[in-house]
Scaffold this motif. Structure first.
Motif, PDB file in Angstrom:
ATOM      1  N   GLU A 299       0.830  -1.208   0.000  1.00 39.62           N
ATOM      2  CA  GLU A 299       0.000   0.000   0.000  1.00 39.62           C
ATOM      3  C   GLU A 299       0.865   1.259   0.000  1.00 39.62           C
ATOM      4  OE1 GLU A 299      -3.397   0.949   0.045  1.00 39.62           O
ATOM      5  OE2 GLU A 299      -3.489  -1.020  -0.921  1.00 39.62           O
ATOM      6  N   SER A 323      -0.336  -1.821 -10.098  1.00 42.62           N
ATOM      7  CA  SER A 323      -1.072  -2.936  -9.502  1.00 42.62           C
ATOM      8  C   SER A 323      -0.049  -3.867  -8.881  1.00 42.62           C
ATOM      9  CB  SER A 323      -1.889  -3.672 -10.561  1.00 42.62           C
ATOM     10  OG  SER A 323      -2.861  -2.813 -11.130  1.00 42.62           O
ATOM     11  N   ARG A 359      -4.222  -1.161  -7.149  1.00 37.17           N
ATOM     12  CA  ARG A 359      -4.621  -1.823  -5.903  1.00 37.17           C
ATOM     13  C   ARG A 359      -3.640  -2.939  -5.585  1.00 37.17           C
ATOM     14  NH1 ARG A 359      -9.817  -2.874  -5.558  1.00 37.17           N
ATOM     15  NH2 ARG A 359      -9.681  -4.786  -4.326  1.00 37.17           N
TER      16      ARG A 359
END
Length: 366
Positions: A299, A323, A359
């Motif tokens: 993250e 990603s 993500r």
């Protein structure tokens, strides 16, 4: 004492130099860390200087000649401050311990050579040295013979008149030969080191390449497994990278990859394996990272990339996103094989792409 005896003694001293050079080469190739290497190189030079004094030529009662000053004057160039300090101290102490009329002049000559060696090393820092440079250094080594005038003037003149020219030549030749031998070993080691590094480094990003990742990755995960430690494998892929290449050209695409490599490398530890695995994909092996810690790092990297657009030549700004697919093992005994772990991370990356990109998706060890 004849000239032939002096030359014979120097030749014996060169045998000591050859042995010291052999140990120098062994130290360069076998030491795992720079600190250990520097320490052992210092010991090699100190032992060379002392060893040289165990095979001296006595030019007058209590006055000896050997190649200790060659080791002292070269120590800084090949071993740094620790080597010159250890070599100077060892040579100085041993010469004083040997005693005799030449103890004080010999000690002063050692200190003079240490100072000359330091000046030489600092002047030639980052420059290529060669036999001419070592010849110049040999002249400074020979200049230490002026310390003989710490003896009574008549004695010093008599000795220098008798063997001074030969001692001067032997000092120069000794320094050139010792320096040349050690320098050759050092350059060979550096050349092999460079070839090894280049063979395992991606030329564009300066990260490890796929070959290095495939070789080192399994070992890192296996070592973590044997310790019962957590380990994670991470795959990072730039979103819509083909569009960046199509819109701005491959040169800009290459700069974007370099930009990403810098961001990733600056956010992980030096002990983590970071490699350009192919195209726009970066792969990492993260020892001691369990699922929570690895996801947190993912993250952090994702946000760092999103928050740091690539600016090209001050006129073009390209917003980026990545990603990330993760595989994480929490240190269980039956860790999956590296190939299986990589496949799971790759599948997690695919899910991140399918879920909308930008993500992090994680796959836990079975």
């Amino acid at each position: 004492m004849t000239t032939a005896m002096l030359v014979s003694g120097v030749l014996q001293n060169l045998g000591i130099a050859a042995i010291a050079a052999l140990f120098y080469d062994i130290v360069l190739r076998s030491c795992p860390t720079p600190s250990v290497r520097h320490t052992l190189v210092a010991l090699v030079f100190a032992a060379g200087a002392v060893g040289s004094m165990t095979l001296p030529v006595e030019v007058a009662p209590g006055i000896i000649f050997d190649l200790r000053n060659a080791f002292v004057i070269l120590a800084m160039s090949f071993g740094g401050w620790l080597a010159v300090g250890a070599t100077t101290l060892a040579a100085f102490a041993y010469r004083l311990w040997l005693g005799g009329a030449g103890a004080l002049p010999g000690g002063v000559g050692i200190l003079m050579c240490a100072a000359a060696g330091i000046v030489f090393a600092l002047h030639f820092k980052r420059r290529r040295t060669g036999l001419f440079a070592f010849a110049v250094l040999g002249v400074f080594c020979a200049a230490s013979l002026v310390s003989m005038f710490l003896l009574p003037f008549e004695t010093a003149v008599a000795i220098l008149m008798k063997v001074g020219p030969v001692m001067l030549v032997m000092n120069i030749l000794g320094t050139m030969i010792v320096g040349g031998i050690v320098d050759r070993q050092k350059r060979q080691f550096e050349r092999e080191n460079t070839l090894t590094r280049e063979a395992s480094t991606d030329s564009l990003t300066r990260l490890a390449n796929r070959r290095a990742f495939d070789m080192r990755g399994p070992d890192l995960m296996e070592a973590a497994s044997q310790r019962g430690d957590a380990c994670a494998l991470m795959l990072i892929d730039i979103d819509h990278f083909k569009q960046i290449n199509d819109a701005h050209g491959h040169d800009v695409g290459d700069k974007v990859l370099q930009h990403l490599a810098v961001l990733v490398r600056s956010n992980v530890r030096k002990t983590d394996l970071v490699a350009r695995y192919g195209g726009e994909e970066i792969a990492l092996v993260l020892p001691s990272h369990d699922a929570k810690r690895a996801f947190g790092l993912g993250e952090r990297l994702r946000k760092a990339v999103a928050g740091t657009p690539y600016r090209h030549e001050g006129t073009l700004e390209i917003n980026l996103s990545v990603s990330i697919g993760l595989y994480a093992s929490d240190g269980v005994e039956d860790v999956e094989p590296f190939a299986t772990a990589f496949k799971r991370a790759d599948m997690a990356l695919y899910r991140a792409k399918e879920a909308g990109r930008n993500r992090v998706e994680i796959a836990l060890a079975a």
